[in-house]
Write a protein that holds these residues in place. Structure first.
Motif, PDB file in Angstrom:
ATOM      1  N   ASP A  68       0.825  -1.206   0.000  1.00 58.62           N
ATOM      2  CA  ASP A  68       0.000   0.000   0.000  1.00 58.62           C
ATOM      3  C   ASP A  68       0.861   1.259   0.000  1.00 58.62           C
ATOM      4  O   ASP A  68       0.660   2.156  -0.814  1.00 58.62           O
ATOM      5  N   THR A  69       1.818   1.326   0.920  1.00 59.64           N
ATOM      6  CA  THR A  69       2.688   2.495   1.036  1.00 59.64           C
ATOM      7  C   THR A  69       4.109   2.058   1.381  1.00 59.64           C
ATOM      8  O   THR A  69       4.319   0.946   1.880  1.00 59.64           O
ATOM      9  N   ILE A  70       5.051   2.925   1.104  1.00 57.48           N
ATOM     10  CA  ILE A  70       6.419   2.768   1.591  1.00 57.48           C
ATOM     11  C   ILE A  70       6.813   4.095   2.213  1.00 57.48           C
ATOM     12  O   ILE A  70       6.611   5.157   1.621  1.00 57.48           O
ATOM     13  N   THR A  71       7.366   4.017   3.426  1.00 54.56           N
ATOM     14  CA  THR A  71       7.860   5.208   4.105  1.00 54.56           C
ATOM     15  C   THR A  71       9.362   5.287   3.895  1.00 54.56           C
ATOM     16  O   THR A  71      10.093   4.350   4.221  1.00 54.56           O
ATOM     17  N   PHE A  72       9.796   6.403   3.342  1.00 57.05           N
ATOM     18  CA  PHE A  72      11.213   6.678   3.111  1.00 57.05           C
ATOM     19  C   PHE A  72      11.637   7.799   4.051  1.00 57.05           C
ATOM     20  O   PHE A  72      10.804   8.605   4.482  1.00 57.05           O
ATOM     21  N   PHE A  73      12.909   7.875   4.340  1.00 56.06           N
ATOM     22  CA  PHE A  73      13.419   8.870   5.272  1.00 56.06           C
ATOM     23  C   PHE A  73      14.392   9.802   4.558  1.00 56.06           C
ATOM     24  O   PHE A  73      15.183   9.357   3.723  1.00 56.06           O
ATOM     25  N   ALA A  74      14.312  11.096   4.879  1.00 59.85           N
ATOM     26  CA  ALA A  74      15.190  12.083   4.252  1.00 59.85           C
ATOM     27  C   ALA A  74      15.314  13.296   5.168  1.00 59.85           C
ATOM     28  O   ALA A  74      14.464  13.539   6.022  1.00 59.85           O
ATOM     29  N   ALA A 117      22.697  -4.192 -12.440  1.00 66.53           N
ATOM     30  CA  ALA A 117      23.181  -5.513 -12.846  1.00 66.53           C
ATOM     31  C   ALA A 117      22.077  -6.385 -13.430  1.00 66.53           C
ATOM     32  O   ALA A 117      21.829  -7.501 -12.969  1.00 66.53           O
ATOM     33  N   GLY A 118      21.360  -5.874 -14.411  1.00 64.62           N
ATOM     34  CA  GLY A 118      20.398  -6.702 -15.127  1.00 64.62           C
ATOM     35  C   GLY A 118      18.966  -6.653 -14.651  1.00 64.62           C
ATOM     36  O   GLY A 118      18.110  -7.324 -15.231  1.00 64.62           O
ATOM     37  N   GLY A 119      18.669  -5.888 -13.603  1.00 61.29           N
ATOM     38  CA  GLY A 119      17.285  -5.774 -13.159  1.00 61.29           C
ATOM     39  C   GLY A 119      16.444  -4.990 -14.147  1.00 61.29           C
ATOM     40  O   GLY A 119      16.962  -4.204 -14.936  1.00 61.29           O
ATOM     41  N   SER A 120      15.137  -5.216 -14.087  1.00 64.65           N
ATOM     42  CA  SER A 120      14.188  -4.484 -14.927  1.00 64.65           C
ATOM     43  C   SER A 120      13.151  -3.817 -14.039  1.00 64.65           C
ATOM     44  O   SER A 120      12.764  -4.366 -13.006  1.00 64.65           O
ATOM     45  N   ILE A 121      12.666  -2.665 -14.450  1.00 65.55           N
ATOM     46  CA  ILE A 121      11.627  -1.961 -13.695  1.00 65.55           C
ATOM     47  C   ILE A 121      10.321  -2.729 -13.848  1.00 65.55           C
ATOM     48  O   ILE A 121       9.888  -3.015 -14.958  1.00 65.55           O
ATOM     49  N   VAL A 122       9.705  -3.074 -12.698  1.00 64.35           N
ATOM     50  CA  VAL A 122       8.437  -3.803 -12.719  1.00 64.35           C
ATOM     51  C   VAL A 122       7.261  -2.947 -12.237  1.00 64.35           C
ATOM     52  O   VAL A 122       6.110  -3.338 -12.395  1.00 64.35           O
ATOM     53  N   TRP A 123       7.567  -1.800 -11.647  1.00 62.03           N
ATOM     54  CA  TRP A 123       6.502  -0.908 -11.187  1.00 62.03           C
ATOM     55  C   TRP A 123       7.058   0.497 -10.988  1.00 62.03           C
ATOM     56  O   TRP A 123       8.176   0.677 -10.526  1.00 62.03           O
ATOM     57  N   MET A 141      12.863  13.412   8.226  1.00 63.63           N
ATOM     58  CA  MET A 141      11.427  13.332   7.961  1.00 63.63           C
ATOM     59  C   MET A 141      11.048  11.926   7.494  1.00 63.63           C
ATOM     60  O   MET A 141      11.802  11.281   6.769  1.00 63.63           O
ATOM     61  N   ALA A 142       9.884  11.461   7.942  1.00 60.10           N
ATOM     62  CA  ALA A 142       9.299  10.199   7.470  1.00 60.10           C
ATOM     63  C   ALA A 142       8.337  10.564   6.350  1.00 60.10           C
ATOM     64  O   ALA A 142       7.364  11.285   6.569  1.00 60.10           O
ATOM     65  N   ASN A 143       8.617  10.076   5.144  1.00 60.65           N
ATOM     66  CA  ASN A 143       7.884  10.468   3.946  1.00 60.65           C
ATOM     67  C   ASN A 143       7.145   9.269   3.375  1.00 60.65           C
ATOM     68  O   ASN A 143       7.766   8.331   2.874  1.00 60.65           O
ATOM     69  N   VAL A 144       5.830   9.303   3.452  1.00 65.36           N
ATOM     70  CA  VAL A 144       5.002   8.182   3.025  1.00 65.36           C
ATOM     71  C   VAL A 144       4.643   8.345   1.550  1.00 65.36           C
ATOM     72  O   VAL A 144       4.075   9.365   1.144  1.00 65.36           O
ATOM     73  N   ALA A 145       4.968   7.318   0.761  1.00 63.44           N
ATOM     74  CA  ALA A 145       4.633   7.298  -0.662  1.00 63.44           C
ATOM     75  C   ALA A 145       3.538   6.262  -0.905  1.00 63.44           C
ATOM     76  O   ALA A 145       3.624   5.137  -0.410  1.00 63.44           O
ATOM     77  N   THR A 146       2.523   6.644  -1.662  1.00 66.50           N
ATOM     78  CA  THR A 146       1.439   5.730  -2.019  1.00 66.50           C
ATOM     79  C   THR A 146       1.917   4.832  -3.153  1.00 66.50           C
ATOM     80  O   THR A 146       2.315   5.320  -4.206  1.00 66.50           O
ATOM     81  N   ILE A 147       1.869   3.515  -2.945  1.00 65.48           N
ATOM     82  CA  ILE A 147       2.380   2.573  -3.935  1.00 65.48           C
ATOM     83  C   ILE A 147       1.237   1.849  -4.638  1.00 65.48           C
ATOM     84  O   ILE A 147       1.014   2.030  -5.816  1.00 65.48           O
ATOM     85  N   GLY A 148       0.504   0.974  -3.940  1.00 61.55           N
ATOM     86  CA  GLY A 148      -0.641   0.299  -4.547  1.00 61.55           C
ATOM     87  C   GLY A 148      -0.279  -0.699  -5.637  1.00 61.55           C
ATOM     88  O   GLY A 148      -0.766  -0.587  -6.757  1.00 61.55           O
ATOM     89  N   THR A 149       0.558  -1.663  -5.299  1.00 66.58           N
ATOM     90  CA  THR A 149       0.887  -2.718  -6.263  1.00 66.58           C
ATOM     91  C   THR A 149       1.028  -4.037  -5.531  1.00 66.58           C
ATOM     92  O   THR A 149       1.219  -4.063  -4.316  1.00 66.58           O
ATOM     93  N   THR A 150       0.932  -5.123  -6.275  1.00 67.47           N
ATOM     94  CA  THR A 150       1.125  -6.459  -5.722  1.00 67.47           C
ATOM     95  C   THR A 150       2.374  -7.057  -6.343  1.00 67.47           C
ATOM     96  O   THR A 150       2.571  -6.967  -7.557  1.00 67.47           O
ATOM     97  N   ILE A 160      10.175   1.569   5.243  1.00 60.55           N
ATOM     98  CA  ILE A 160       9.143   0.723   5.843  1.00 60.55           C
ATOM     99  C   ILE A 160       8.080   0.439   4.791  1.00 60.55           C
ATOM    100  O   ILE A 160       7.465   1.364   4.255  1.00 60.55           O
ATOM    101  N   ILE A 161       7.853  -0.837   4.528  1.00 59.46           N
ATOM    102  CA  ILE A 161       6.826  -1.254   3.575  1.00 59.46           C
ATOM    103  C   ILE A 161       5.568  -1.616   4.363  1.00 59.46           C
ATOM    104  O   ILE A 161       5.628  -2.441   5.269  1.00 59.46           O
ATOM    105  N   ASP A 162       4.455  -0.986   4.015  1.00 61.75           N
ATOM    106  CA  ASP A 162       3.169  -1.295   4.644  1.00 61.75           C
ATOM    107  C   ASP A 162       2.227  -1.887   3.608  1.00 61.75           C
ATOM    108  O   ASP A 162       2.141  -1.402   2.485  1.00 61.75           O
ATOM    109  N   GLY A 163       1.526  -2.926   4.017  1.00 61.42           N
ATOM    110  CA  GLY A 163       0.578  -3.581   3.139  1.00 61.42           C
ATOM    111  C   GLY A 163       0.105  -4.855   3.787  1.00 61.42           C
ATOM    112  O   GLY A 163      -0.048  -4.917   5.008  1.00 61.42           O
ATOM    113  N   GLN A 164      -0.093  -5.871   2.975  1.00 65.76           N
ATOM    114  CA  GLN A 164      -0.578  -7.127   3.517  1.00 65.76           C
ATOM    115  C   GLN A 164      -0.129  -8.282   2.637  1.00 65.76           C
ATOM    116  O   GLN A 164       0.214  -8.099   1.472  1.00 65.76           O
ATOM    117  N   MET A 165      -0.132  -9.462   3.235  1.00 67.79           N
ATOM    118  CA  MET A 165       0.132 -10.676   2.470  1.00 67.79           C
ATOM    119  C   MET A 165      -1.013 -10.867   1.487  1.00 67.79           C
ATOM    120  O   MET A 165      -2.156 -10.514   1.776  1.00 67.79           O
TER     121      MET A 165
END
Length: 176
Positions: free
Chosen positions: A22-28, A53-59, A91-100, A160-165
């Motif tokens: 749902d969200t990820i909190t990043f710090f800055a 090293a060979g990764g691809s963007i998935v979201w 600062m704790a900065n919450v980003a809206t993600i919304g992916t599985t 910090i990753i927030d969401g659910q299984m």
């Protein structure tokens, strides 16, 4: 430092079943700020492997501002020889993600924007007595390992990753 095209990345593992993020909190922090946030943006993308090293963007992408909220974390970025310095409130900065995401190892890359001239900067993980805290990477003109400037040791970045299984009934599988 979003304005300069700088970003950082660190890895995380998604366990069996997968995650709905749902969200990820990043710090800055921005040097010279107060406990009132000066953060104005967070830009995020997720890779299926190391970005260098060979990764691809998935979201995601690094052009959409996903900042939902920003507030003082009650932590200051201070050096070991000046632990009471209050010039860099984090600062704790919450980003809206919304992916599985399916199970696996991923890398989250982010860039933070702010209203002051210094930074924003991503504070490394700090553990008293431990000089290696992870394997984060930074992008300026290219990818490089994120190293402590004093010890040249690998550093990790807190988030910090927030969401659910993912519920079992939403998981897909086949039986042959």
């Amino acid at each position: 430092q979003f304005a300069l095209g700088y970003s950082v990345a660190d890895e995380f593992d998604v366990p069996t079943g997968g995650w709905q993020i749902d969200t990820i909190t990043f710090f800055a922090y921005q040097t010279g700020s107060t406990t009132t946030s000066t953060i104005t943006g967070v830009y995020v993308q997720i890779w299926d492997g190391p970005p260098d090293a060979g990764g691809s963007i998935v979201w995601g992408d690094l052009s959409t501002n996903l900042l939902a909220s920003s507030q003082w974390s009650n932590i200051y970025r201070a050096v070991d020889y000046d632990p009471t310095n209050t010039q860099r409130p984090i600062m704790a900065n919450v980003a809206t993600i919304g992916t599985t995401l399916a199970p696996g190892t991923y890398w989250v890359q982010w860039s933070t924007d702010g209203s002051l001239s210094s930074g924003p900067w991503a504070p490394p993980i700090s553990i008293l007595g431990q000089i290696i805290t992870g394997n984060a990477k930074q992008f300026t003109t290219g990818w490089a390992d994120l190293l402590d400037s004093g010890t040249a040791t690998a550093q990790g970045l807190p988030f910090i990753i927030d969401g659910q299984m993912v519920p079992v009934e939403l998981q897909s599988f086949s039986i042959e």
